[in-house]
Design a protein around this motif. Structure first.
Motif, short mmCIF file in Angstrom:
data_model
loop_
_atom_site.label_atom_id
_atom_site.label_comp_id
_atom_site.label_asym_id
_atom_site.label_seq_id
_atom_site.Cartn_x
_atom_site.Cartn_y
_atom_site.Cartn_z
N PHE A 213 -5.59 -19.55 -4.03
CA PHE A 213 -4.47 -19.05 -4.49
C PHE A 213 -3.25 -19.36 -3.68
O PHE A 213 -3.49 -19.00 -2.43
N ARG A 214 -2.29 -20.16 -4.10
CA ARG A 214 -1.10 -20.25 -3.45
C ARG A 214 0.02 -20.28 -4.22
O ARG A 214 0.13 -20.68 -5.38
N ARG A 215 1.07 -19.38 -3.87
CA ARG A 215 2.15 -19.33 -4.63
C ARG A 215 3.24 -20.44 -4.18
O ARG A 215 3.99 -20.27 -3.64
N GLU A 216 2.87 -21.46 -4.83
CA GLU A 216 3.58 -22.51 -4.84
C GLU A 216 4.51 -22.90 -6.00
O GLU A 216 4.30 -22.27 -7.03
N ARG A 217 5.54 -23.79 -6.06
CA ARG A 217 6.14 -24.17 -7.29
C ARG A 217 5.24 -24.76 -8.19
O ARG A 217 4.75 -26.11 -7.93
N GLY A 221 -0.34 -31.35 -10.85
CA GLY A 221 -1.31 -31.30 -9.75
C GLY A 221 -1.02 -30.26 -8.65
O GLY A 221 -1.60 -30.39 -7.43
N ARG A 222 -0.42 -29.16 -9.03
CA ARG A 222 -0.09 -28.11 -8.21
C ARG A 222 0.09 -26.88 -8.95
O ARG A 222 0.96 -26.65 -9.91
N TYR A 223 -0.81 -25.92 -8.77
CA TYR A 223 -0.96 -24.92 -9.49
C TYR A 223 -1.28 -23.74 -8.70
O TYR A 223 -1.16 -23.91 -7.25
MG MG Z 1 0.50 -27.63 0.41
#
Ligand code: MG
Ligand code: ATP
Length: 545
Positions: A213-217, A221-223
């Motif tokens: 779990f990472r709070r990214e934009r 390919g990015r969740y």
């Molecule tokens: Mg990263």
């Protein structure tokens, strides 16, 4: 009538549906098979850990810890937590005498709740928290003494004491700070130490599969909930042959999955002997060109100059390419180690691309670092990152002699890349219209293709026979779709068609009387009557072709 709730998955997380989920299972199962042949065993880890574990290992200057973790205070939901919020919500003094009474009552209740047996079990007993509780107790006792004298109730001293107690209540932790895991290496190392695995013979080889779990934009390919397949080798040796074998294992996995166009980048980022001097050199050079850098890179000059090398900004490329390279700044030991890793890769037939700008976003890495990119992913093209982390076990309180190396594959990206290349081996179509999912009536099989048999039955007696036949077919490994309620003949065959069944097997009164079933191959509508034994042989033969 109340509005119907319309629930949607939270931003950045998603459902993985059939038939795509079949590809996920294949990818994960292949990893288990390949890793198993290299002697790795699976470790199943908790989804959340103490925040401090990640802060210490990943590093407090990293994006992951500073910006991306989902953290919360794991406090009970009882009175104590409510009272703290109540106290925090009161404005600071001066208060009217009446209102001061309310605040005092809340303070009394808070102190009582803090000392109740149920909450003292949950409130963390680490030295910092105990100090705060002790301070609260001292001030509270003083406050009790003061408030017995009537005149003091209006005094500034009471106001000051109340304000102090309110502030302390806000600081006292009522539960551990925990975080959803943004990665799993820290947990693996925590488990290694906790279970004394250093006493096991040889190197400890572990793999894990699961969500991070990472709070990214969110983007392609990015969740915010994504999946990793990772492996770690922990033990007394840092032999370059281990690095090479770990990379070889990855390459074997990608080969088995028929992932084409994977590129292996490697680098050595030195160790605690040689990296600090290089980082200083880099910092000094970056200071000279500070004005030409983005705000992010400028910030990193102080916090983590190595990360500047990772910049993808077009405007910074020419500047970065003129910076000093790490490979001319490695100490003799790191140099030898790196050269030997490359030689060990070579004898395994693996030719990496050396990339002096490859650094990792987590603090614990040292010496060998690597990354694998795959086609079809746009700018999020790294499917796997990894490297050596020899100091991490010691940092987390384990034996200093334990070395480590590992990697994490981004499963979402690996699956995407396989899909882009047409390596999906799944042929049921699930149509997605907007956010609503439209599938044919009935269920979609999870195997990734339609059922072998759509078992159409007509009449109560036929249903009983069909239930028995379905059971025997399934026991033999065939995928069978059995309508739960009786359907009209035409509808039934229509559904079989839409589910992409290979065969419709029809059981009606005539068939029951004759001891046969009617089998219709849906691709060419050819039809025949077979008894059960013949049906099994026919289906087996059909499957073999
Ligand atoms: Mg990263
Ligand atoms: P990136 O540079 O793409 O942000 P990273 O360096 O943060 O990746 P690692 O922490 O090394 O990534 O994790 C290993 C792999 O996990 C990455 O190579 C990538 O495939 C995958 N990954 C990382 N973050 C995400 C995410 N938010 N969504 C999907 N996959 C991710």
């Amino acid at each position: 009538m109340a509005d119907k709730a319309k629930f949607q998955a939270i931003k950045g997380v998603r459902d993985i549906l059939p038939p795509e989920s079949a590809l996920w299972t294949r990818v994960e199962q292949t990893a288990r098979d390949v890793f198993g042949t290299f002697g790795f065993g699976e470790i199943r880890l908790p989804i959340f850990e103490r925040t401090e574990l990640f802060a210490r290992s990943i590093g407090v200057d990293t994006d992951v810890v500073l910006k991306e973790m989902y953290s919360f205070e794991d406090k009970g939901r009882g009175e104590l937590a409510v009272l703290r919020d109540v106290l925090a919500g009161f404005n600071p003094a001066p208060h009217s005498a009446e209102f001061r009474n309310t605040v005092m009552k809340a303070l009394d209740k808070y102190w009582e709740a803090l000392n109740s047996p149920s909450s003292s079990d949950e409130v963390p007993r680490d030295p910092d928290n105990l100090k705060l509780i002790e301070a609260f107790k001292r001030n509270y006792n003083q406050f009790l003494r003061v408030r017995t004298s009537e005149s003091a109730l209006t005094s500034e001293l009471t106001d000051a004491l109340v304000w102090g107690l309110q502030s302390l209540a806000r600081l006292i932790q009522l539960g551990e700070f925990v975080s959803l895991r943004p990665e799993a290496t820290a947990s693996v190392v925590r488990a290694y130490i906790e279970h004394g695995m250093q006493t096991l013979p040889g190197n400890v080889k572990l793999y894990y599969v699961g969500p991070m779990f990472r709070r990214e934009r969110p983007q392609k390919g990015r969740y915010r909930q994504f999946y990793q397949i990772g492996a770690e080798v922990l033990g007394p040796s840092d032999a370059p042959g281990i690095d090479a074998e770990v990379i070889e294992m990855l390459m074997r996995l990608f080969e088995r999955l028929k992932l084409k166009g994977a590129v292996l980048n490697i680098n050595s980022i030195g160790d605690k002997n040689c990296r600090p001097a290089y980082v200083e050199k880099l910092r000094a050079e970056l200071q000279k060109v500070r004005d030409q850098l983005s705000a992010d890179s400028q910030r990193r000059i102080e916090t983590n100059p190595l990360r500047v090398l990772d910049s993808k900004l077009e405007s910074e490329q020419a500047i970065i390419n003129k910076l000093p390279h790490i490979d001319q700044n490695l100490c003799a030991d790191c140099r030898t180690h790196y050269d030997e890793v490359k030689r060990q890769l070579k004898i395994r037939g693996i030719l990496p691309t050396e990339n002096w700008r490859l650094v990792r976003g987590l603090d614990y890495y040292m010496r060998t670092t690597f990354e694998i990119t795959a086609p079809g992913l746009g700018s999020q093209n790294a499917v796997c990152g990894g490297g050596r982390y020899d100091g991490l076990v010691e940092l987390l309180g384990g034996p200093a002699s334990t070395k480590g190396i590992g990697f994490a594959i981004g499963t979402d990206r690996l699956v995407l890349s396989l899909q882009e290349a047409g390596e999906t081996r799944a042929d049921v179509t699930v149509r997605v219209t907007g956010s609503a999912l439209t599938v044919a009536a009935g269920s979609v099989t999870v195997s990734g293709s339609g059922p072998d048999v759509f078992l159409a039955w007509f009449g109560a007696a036929a249903q009983a026979a069909a239930v028995g036949l379905a059971r025997r077919l399934r026991d033999a490994g065939f995928v069978v779709e059995l309508p739960a309620v009786e359907m009209k003949f035409g509808k039934s065959l229509g559904l079989a068609d839409r589910l992409k069944a290979r065969h419709a097997v029809i059981v009606g009164d005539d068939e029951l009387a004759a001891g046969v079933v009617t089998v219709k191959r849906l691709s060419d509508s050819s039809q025949q009557k077979l008894n059960e034994q013949e049906l099994f042989s026919y289906l087996r033969e059909d499957r073999a072709t």
